[in-house]
Design an enzyme around this catalytic site. Structure first.
Site, PDB file in Angstrom:
ATOM      1  N   ALA A 105       0.850  -1.193   0.000  1.00 18.42           N
ATOM      2  CA  ALA A 105       0.000   0.000   0.000  1.00 18.42           C
ATOM      3  C   ALA A 105       0.883   1.240   0.000  1.00 18.42           C
ATOM      4  O   ALA A 105       2.041   1.190   0.420  1.00 18.42           O
ATOM      5  CB  ALA A 105      -0.919   0.014   1.220  1.00 18.42           C
ATOM      6  N   PHE A 106       0.318   2.360  -0.448  1.00 14.65           N
ATOM      7  CA  PHE A 106       1.170   3.528  -0.647  1.00 14.65           C
ATOM      8  C   PHE A 106       1.671   4.124   0.668  1.00 14.65           C
ATOM      9  O   PHE A 106       2.632   4.875   0.685  1.00 14.65           O
ATOM     10  CB  PHE A 106       0.440   4.589  -1.470  1.00 14.65           C
ATOM     11  CG  PHE A 106      -0.553   5.401  -0.687  1.00 14.65           C
ATOM     12  CD1 PHE A 106      -0.127   6.531   0.000  1.00 14.65           C
ATOM     13  CD2 PHE A 106      -1.876   5.042  -0.617  1.00 14.65           C
ATOM     14  CE1 PHE A 106      -1.029   7.279   0.740  1.00 14.65           C
ATOM     15  CE2 PHE A 106      -2.785   5.782   0.113  1.00 14.65           C
ATOM     16  CZ  PHE A 106      -2.357   6.900   0.793  1.00 14.65           C
ATOM     17  N   LYS A 107       1.046   3.779   1.786  1.00 13.47           N
ATOM     18  CA  LYS A 107       1.463   4.371   3.056  1.00 13.47           C
ATOM     19  C   LYS A 107       2.848   3.875   3.496  1.00 13.47           C
ATOM     20  O   LYS A 107       3.437   4.431   4.414  1.00 13.47           O
ATOM     21  CB  LYS A 107       0.434   4.079   4.139  1.00 13.47           C
ATOM     22  CG  LYS A 107      -0.887   4.804   3.917  1.00 13.47           C
ATOM     23  CD  LYS A 107      -1.834   4.633   5.082  1.00 13.47           C
ATOM     24  CE  LYS A 107      -3.142   5.363   4.869  1.00 13.47           C
ATOM     25  NZ  LYS A 107      -4.007   4.718   3.832  1.00 13.47           N
ATOM     26  N   ASP A 108       3.359   2.835   2.855  1.00 10.15           N
ATOM     27  CA  ASP A 108       4.677   2.308   3.204  1.00 10.15           C
ATOM     28  C   ASP A 108       5.776   3.357   3.120  1.00 10.15           C
ATOM     29  O   ASP A 108       6.660   3.400   3.967  1.00 10.15           O
ATOM     30  CB  ASP A 108       5.048   1.145   2.258  1.00 10.15           C
ATOM     31  CG  ASP A 108       4.252  -0.118   2.564  1.00 10.15           C
ATOM     32  OD1 ASP A 108       3.880  -0.319   3.736  1.00 10.15           O
ATOM     33  OD2 ASP A 108       4.006  -0.891   1.626  1.00 10.15           O
ATOM     34  N   ALA A 111       5.620   5.880   6.018  1.00 10.18           N
ATOM     35  CA  ALA A 111       5.908   5.238   7.299  1.00 10.18           C
ATOM     36  C   ALA A 111       7.405   4.962   7.449  1.00 10.18           C
ATOM     37  O   ALA A 111       8.006   5.232   8.497  1.00 10.18           O
ATOM     38  CB  ALA A 111       5.116   3.940   7.425  1.00 10.18           C
TER      39      ALA A 111
END
Ligand SMILES: *Cc1c(COP(=O)(O)O)cnc(C)c1O
Length: 440
Positions: A105-108, A111
């Site tokens: 997912a793009f939140k990687d 984060a």
């Protein structure tokens, strides 16, 4: 670089404070005092550069005054160990696949970047301040599924930091759960007997509890943190470069499936840095607060509606405050650059089926909103790129059911699913959580 609060009542902060604190004292969101423009020469040659080098240039413009450039380069290269390809789906519609990171997912990216930046600041302190030596920083994060996996994997193995992921027992999908309960090392999964709001309440209480804060150093990895949302701008510069390589970047429209509006906000920061995108589309599911703002000029938060694209189920998007501030609180400026779209679950299903039948491309429910917004909104001569924000296997049950297929699970995800689940059971009473943390 100094950071100010969107509420205007808190003192200016430096980057370190903005990253460690996350939210300003007046509950506002931090904004950089200046947005540096990138030079014309950068855009002239950008099509010949690779993702990591493009990102390093962008990162230098944001963080170069506060982080030494060698460390920043390490940080960017460590964060971006995967690619974000642009794939043609149909006619003038392209998919920017943001799901090739560790948890698909793009939140990687945000984060991991935040984890490394926090570590950089802790280490810096260790060198400069003998009192602060090797005290561990503890990150508390409440999750309803996706954020927990991105944060846990981003912080995995980053020494000096321990992460507690609080999640509601039985309320996250098995695929999500395995991505933060099987990691071990510096990641502890706390399985709370309650709902997501109970998890969030525990975290909030912990941050204001005097005994706990004396006992251990606590911080959050909230999505509104500048270190989590700004790095998402890298994606858009890379997409522009790849489209320019194809000679398709003259009238580029970027379409971002949006929930809390962090991702599109980063894209808009990119635009302020000079990224030549013609206009933006914010694609929503049935949570249509921003869409309504564009039509009426009034921002009216609503209770969250549960939808198929659940990572976008937000009734009061935090980053609206940033977007509003970025454009001098002018509805006219915002609505002339950004248009909106909103789709019901039934429309999302229909889009996924139609796209799959026509092109063979498998959309996840979030990406489907982006694809459809381009299909509905592109003008003659424009070329559209939408963000495919998650791998369809992340929402396998839904995608299989809607398309009548068996989505292949990538090896990275399958490996999580083979891992052994480890979690600490917790009631939703703050006293129990506090007692547990006091023993750590
Ligand atoms: C978080 C998320 C979104 C929404 O992104 P925002 O930055 O909150 O607007 C969209 N799709 C997926 C898959 C997500 O995980």
């Amino acid at each position: 670089m100094k950071y100010y609060s969107t509420n205007g009542q808190a003192p200016l902060a430096d980057l370190q404070k903005a990253v460690v604190k996350g939210l300003a004292e007046d509950r506002g969101l931090y904004m950089p005092e200046r947005i540096n423009k990138l030079p014309k020469a950068f855009f002239d040659d950008i099509q010949d550069m690779k993702f990591q080098d493009i990102a390093y240039n962008v990162a230098s413009a944001f963080f170069g005054e506060d982080v030494d450039l060698d460390s920043l380069q390490d940080l960017v290269y460590d964060t971006l160990q995967f690619d974000c390809p642009v794939v043609k789906v149909k006619d003038n519609i392209y998919s920017l696949e943001l799901f090739h990171g560790p948890t698909l997912a793009f939140k990687d990216v945000g984060a991991r970047f935040m984890a490394r930046l926090l570590q950089y600041f802790i280490r810096g302190k260790v060198c400069g301040d003998s009192v602060a030596t090797d005290e561990t920083v503890n990150v508390l994060v409440a999750t309803s599924g996706d954020t927990g996996s991105a944060v846990a994997n981003g912080f995995l193995g980053v020494d000096g930091i321990h992460v507690y992921v609080l999640y509601p027992k039985g309320k996250v999908s098995p695929i999500q759960e395995c991505q933060f309960t099987t990691l071990g090392q510096n990641i502890t999964a706390v399985e709370v007997d309650g709902v997501f709001d109970d998890c969030q309440a525990l975290v909030k209480s912990a941050f204001v509890d005097a005994d706990l804060n004396k006992h251990m150093k606590l911080t959050s990895a909230n999505s509104i943190n500048v270190a989590r949302f700004l790095p998402q701008a890298f994606y858009y510069f890379n997409a522009y470069a790849r489209m320019k390589q194809l000679n398709l970047a003259d009238e580029l429209v970027m379409c971002v499936p949006s929930g809390n509006f962090g991702n599109i906000c980063a894209a808009l920061f990119g635009h302020e840095m000079g990224l030549p995108v013609k206009r933006f589309i914010a694609a929503n599911n049935a949570n249509d607060v921003f869409y309504n703002f564009l039509q009426t000029g009034k921002y009216e938060p609503k209770p969250t509606i549960q939808t198929l694209a659940n990572a976008m189920d937000v009734g009061d998007p935090s980053n609206f405050a940033r977007i509003y501030d970025l454009y001098g609180k002018s509805h006219e400026r915002i609505s002339s650059l950004i248009s909106g779209a909103t789709y019901s679950d039934e429309q999302i299903r229909q889009t996924m089926r139609q796209c799959y039948e026509e092109t063979g491309y498998i959309l996840d429910p979030h990406g489907a909103c982006g694809y459809q917004a381009l299909a509905d909104g592109l003008q003659p001569g424009e070329v559209g790129v939408f963000c495919e924000t998650a791998h369809p296997a992340k929402f396998k049950e839904k995608v299989d059911d809607i398309l009548g297929i068996d989505v292949e699970i990538p090896e990275r995800l399958a490996a999580f699913m083979r891992g052994e689940k480890q979690s600490v059971r917790m009631s939703k009473e703050f006293g129990d959580f506090k007692a547990y943390l006091m023993q750590q």
